[in-house]
Scaffold this motif. Structure first.
Motif, PDB file in Angstrom:
ATOM      1  N   ALA A  95      -5.337  12.105   2.825  1.00 41.98           N
ATOM      2  CA  ALA A  95      -6.534  12.253   1.989  1.00 41.98           C
ATOM      3  C   ALA A  95      -6.260  11.778   0.566  1.00 41.98           C
ATOM      4  O   ALA A  95      -7.099  11.106  -0.044  1.00 41.98           O
ATOM      5  N   VAL A  96      -5.090  12.106   0.038  1.00 37.72           N
ATOM      6  CA  VAL A  96      -4.748  11.635  -1.300  1.00 37.72           C
ATOM      7  C   VAL A  96      -4.680  10.115  -1.316  1.00 37.72           C
ATOM      8  O   VAL A  96      -5.174   9.456  -2.252  1.00 37.72           O
ATOM      9  N   ALA A  97      -4.062   9.526  -0.282  1.00 35.75           N
ATOM     10  CA  ALA A  97      -3.943   8.067  -0.237  1.00 35.75           C
ATOM     11  C   ALA A  97      -5.311   7.391  -0.217  1.00 35.75           C
ATOM     12  O   ALA A  97      -5.550   6.422  -0.959  1.00 35.75           O
ATOM     13  N   VAL A  98      -6.233   7.889   0.614  1.00 44.36           N
ATOM     14  CA  VAL A  98      -7.570   7.293   0.662  1.00 44.36           C
ATOM     15  C   VAL A  98      -8.310   7.526  -0.651  1.00 44.36           C
ATOM     16  O   VAL A  98      -9.084   6.682  -1.109  1.00 44.36           O
ATOM     17  N   ALA A  99      -8.042   8.655  -1.306  1.00 44.11           N
ATOM     18  CA  ALA A  99      -8.668   8.945  -2.597  1.00 44.11           C
ATOM     19  C   ALA A  99      -8.156   8.033  -3.701  1.00 44.11           C
ATOM     20  O   ALA A  99      -8.734   7.999  -4.793  1.00 44.11           O
ATOM     21  N   CYS A 100      -7.075   7.295  -3.426  1.00 41.17           N
ATOM     22  CA  CYS A 100      -6.555   6.312  -4.378  1.00 41.17           C
ATOM     23  C   CYS A 100      -7.113   4.909  -4.122  1.00 41.17           C
ATOM     24  O   CYS A 100      -6.794   3.968  -4.866  1.00 41.17           O
ATOM     25  N   LEU A 101      -7.906   4.751  -3.070  1.00 46.23           N
ATOM     26  CA  LEU A 101      -8.507   3.463  -2.726  1.00 46.23           C
ATOM     27  C   LEU A 101      -9.956   3.409  -3.198  1.00 46.23           C
ATOM     28  O   LEU A 101     -10.575   4.439  -3.464  1.00 46.23           O
ATOM     29  N   GLU A 102     -10.497   2.200  -3.244  1.00 46.77           N
ATOM     30  CA  GLU A 102     -11.934   2.066  -3.487  1.00 46.77           C
ATOM     31  C   GLU A 102     -12.683   2.653  -2.285  1.00 46.77           C
ATOM     32  O   GLU A 102     -12.245   2.500  -1.143  1.00 46.77           O
ATOM     33  N   PRO A 103     -13.798   3.344  -2.519  1.00 45.56           N
ATOM     34  CA  PRO A 103     -14.498   4.000  -1.402  1.00 45.56           C
ATOM     35  C   PRO A 103     -15.115   2.995  -0.433  1.00 45.56           C
ATOM     36  O   PRO A 103     -15.511   1.901  -0.826  1.00 45.56           O
ATOM     37  N   ALA A 151     -15.613  16.353   0.263  1.00 45.22           N
ATOM     38  CA  ALA A 151     -15.535  15.270  -0.717  1.00 45.22           C
ATOM     39  C   ALA A 151     -14.079  14.942  -0.968  1.00 45.22           C
ATOM     40  O   ALA A 151     -13.187  15.790  -0.782  1.00 45.22           O
ATOM     41  N   LEU A 152     -13.820  13.706  -1.363  1.00 46.05           N
ATOM     42  CA  LEU A 152     -12.517  13.326  -1.879  1.00 46.05           C
ATOM     43  C   LEU A 152     -12.598  13.299  -3.397  1.00 46.05           C
ATOM     44  O   LEU A 152     -13.616  12.882  -3.967  1.00 46.05           O
ATOM     45  N   LEU A 153     -11.542  13.749  -4.040  1.00 39.98           N
ATOM     46  CA  LEU A 153     -11.423  13.719  -5.494  1.00 39.98           C
ATOM     47  C   LEU A 153     -10.514  12.556  -5.836  1.00 39.98           C
ATOM     48  O   LEU A 153      -9.369  12.487  -5.363  1.00 39.98           O
ATOM     49  N   ALA A 154     -10.994  11.625  -6.629  1.00 38.35           N
ATOM     50  CA  ALA A 154     -10.260  10.389  -6.885  1.00 38.35           C
ATOM     51  C   ALA A 154      -8.825  10.677  -7.337  1.00 38.35           C
ATOM     52  O   ALA A 154      -8.593  11.471  -8.253  1.00 38.35           O
ATOM     53  N   ASN A 155      -7.862  10.046  -6.633  1.00 37.49           N
ATOM     54  CA  ASN A 155      -6.432  10.139  -6.972  1.00 37.49           C
ATOM     55  C   ASN A 155      -5.909  11.571  -6.956  1.00 37.49           C
ATOM     56  O   ASN A 155      -4.948  11.889  -7.647  1.00 37.49           O
ATOM     57  N   HIS A 156      -6.504  12.432  -6.136  1.00 36.34           N
ATOM     58  CA  HIS A 156      -6.209  13.859  -6.233  1.00 36.34           C
ATOM     59  C   HIS A 156      -6.083  14.531  -4.863  1.00 36.34           C
ATOM     60  O   HIS A 156      -5.035  15.095  -4.550  1.00 36.34           O
ATOM     61  N   GLY A 157      -7.129  14.508  -4.045  1.00 36.41           N
ATOM     62  CA  GLY A 157      -7.076  15.205  -2.764  1.00 36.41           C
ATOM     63  C   GLY A 157      -8.453  15.395  -2.179  1.00 36.41           C
ATOM     64  O   GLY A 157      -9.379  14.633  -2.470  1.00 36.41           O
ATOM     65  N   ARG A 180      -6.088   9.401   7.819  1.00 31.52           N
ATOM     66  CA  ARG A 180      -4.896   8.765   8.399  1.00 31.52           C
ATOM     67  C   ARG A 180      -5.291   7.551   9.234  1.00 31.52           C
ATOM     68  O   ARG A 180      -4.664   6.483   9.140  1.00 31.52           O
ATOM     69  N   ILE A 181      -6.342   7.681  10.030  1.00 31.57           N
ATOM     70  CA  ILE A 181      -6.805   6.552  10.841  1.00 31.57           C
ATOM     71  C   ILE A 181      -7.337   5.441   9.946  1.00 31.57           C
ATOM     72  O   ILE A 181      -7.133   4.245  10.215  1.00 31.57           O
ATOM     73  N   THR A 182      -8.003   5.803   8.863  1.00 31.01           N
ATOM     74  CA  THR A 182      -8.476   4.808   7.901  1.00 31.01           C
ATOM     75  C   THR A 182      -7.312   3.985   7.366  1.00 31.01           C
ATOM     76  O   THR A 182      -7.381   2.743   7.278  1.00 31.01           O
ATOM     77  N   LEU A 183      -6.230   4.649   7.015  1.00 31.71           N
ATOM     78  CA  LEU A 183      -5.058   3.942   6.486  1.00 31.71           C
ATOM     79  C   LEU A 183      -4.391   3.090   7.552  1.00 31.71           C
ATOM     80  O   LEU A 183      -3.974   1.949   7.275  1.00 31.71           O
TER      81      LEU A 183
END
Length: 220
Positions: A95-103, A151-157, A180-183
């Motif tokens: 979740a943190v990794a996806v929150a570091c990507l563009e939505p 919700a995802l919090l940008a660069n956070h969780g 995880r599947i997204t990544l």
């Protein structure tokens, strides 16, 4: 089982699922008109009665442990809708990794790759970056224009709500798996669920997808 015991049990489940490294993350449950929230700096797998803070629905500290600095996220979810009765906020790796990507899209940072994500979680918007503990985290969640229960919090969780602790934990686990599947599929010619499939899943499981929120309760 008391609300405090339920909170401790849910904390242990979050840790067992690998969602809460170290002492990160926080969970809460509504007990009448009080919010029972994990205390600051306490590993979620070790919660005892002395580690639980008691707040009112405006976030005022009524007693118990010192509350997590991210209490505004919890209060915001409870103010958004009466259906939210428990909240899980974690810093799980995917979740943190996806929150570091563009939505993926404005209404959901996570694409609709599996039916289980759409059914159990629903659209999961990315909220703007703010430093941990910033009261604006709660304002952003409260004022988010999309229907949501995660919700995802940008660069956070991530932050996820449910009708009870079991449901909130289950949704947090499902969201982590969707991230995880997204990544794993990032950069590949992946196949997303089409609009017809998404609409049917959302209808059958009453999960939010594509809809705007009625925020009247939150701004009263």
């Amino acid at each position: 089982m008391s609300a405090v015991e339920q909170l401790a049990e849910a904390g242990a489940r979050v840790v067992e699922a690998g969602l809460s490294p170290g002492s990160s993350g926080n969970i809460s449950v509504l007990d009448g008109d009080r919010v029972l929230l994990s205390g600051t700096g306490v590993p979620l797998g070790e919660l005892g009665p002395e580690d639980v803070a008691v707040l009112d629905l405006d976030g005022a500290h009524l007693g118990g442990a010192r509350p997590s600095k991210e209490w505004p996220l919890h209060v915001a979810f409870y103010r958004r809708s009466p259906e939210h009765r428990a909240v899980v906020h974690v810093h799980s790796p995917s979740a943190v990794a996806v929150a570091c990507l563009e939505p993926w899209a404005g209404h959901s940072a996570v694409p609709p790759l599996t039916p289980y994500f759409v059914m159990r979680v629903g659209q999961t918007p990315l909220l703007p970056y703010r430093a941990p503990g910033d009261p604006g985290l709660g304002s952003d969640l409260l004022e988010c224009p999309w229907e949501l229960r995660a919700a995802l919090l940008a660069n956070h969780g991530s932050v996820v709500a449910g009708a009870g602790l079991a449901e909130a934990v289950d949704r947090a686990v499902e969201l982590e798996e969707a991230c995880r599947i997204t990544l794993l599929t990032s950069g590949l010619a992946r196949r997303e669920l089409d609009a017809t499939a998404i609409a049917e899943l959302s209808r059958r499981w009453s999960s939010p997808w594509g809809g705007r929120a009625d925020l009247r309760r939150g701004v009263d």
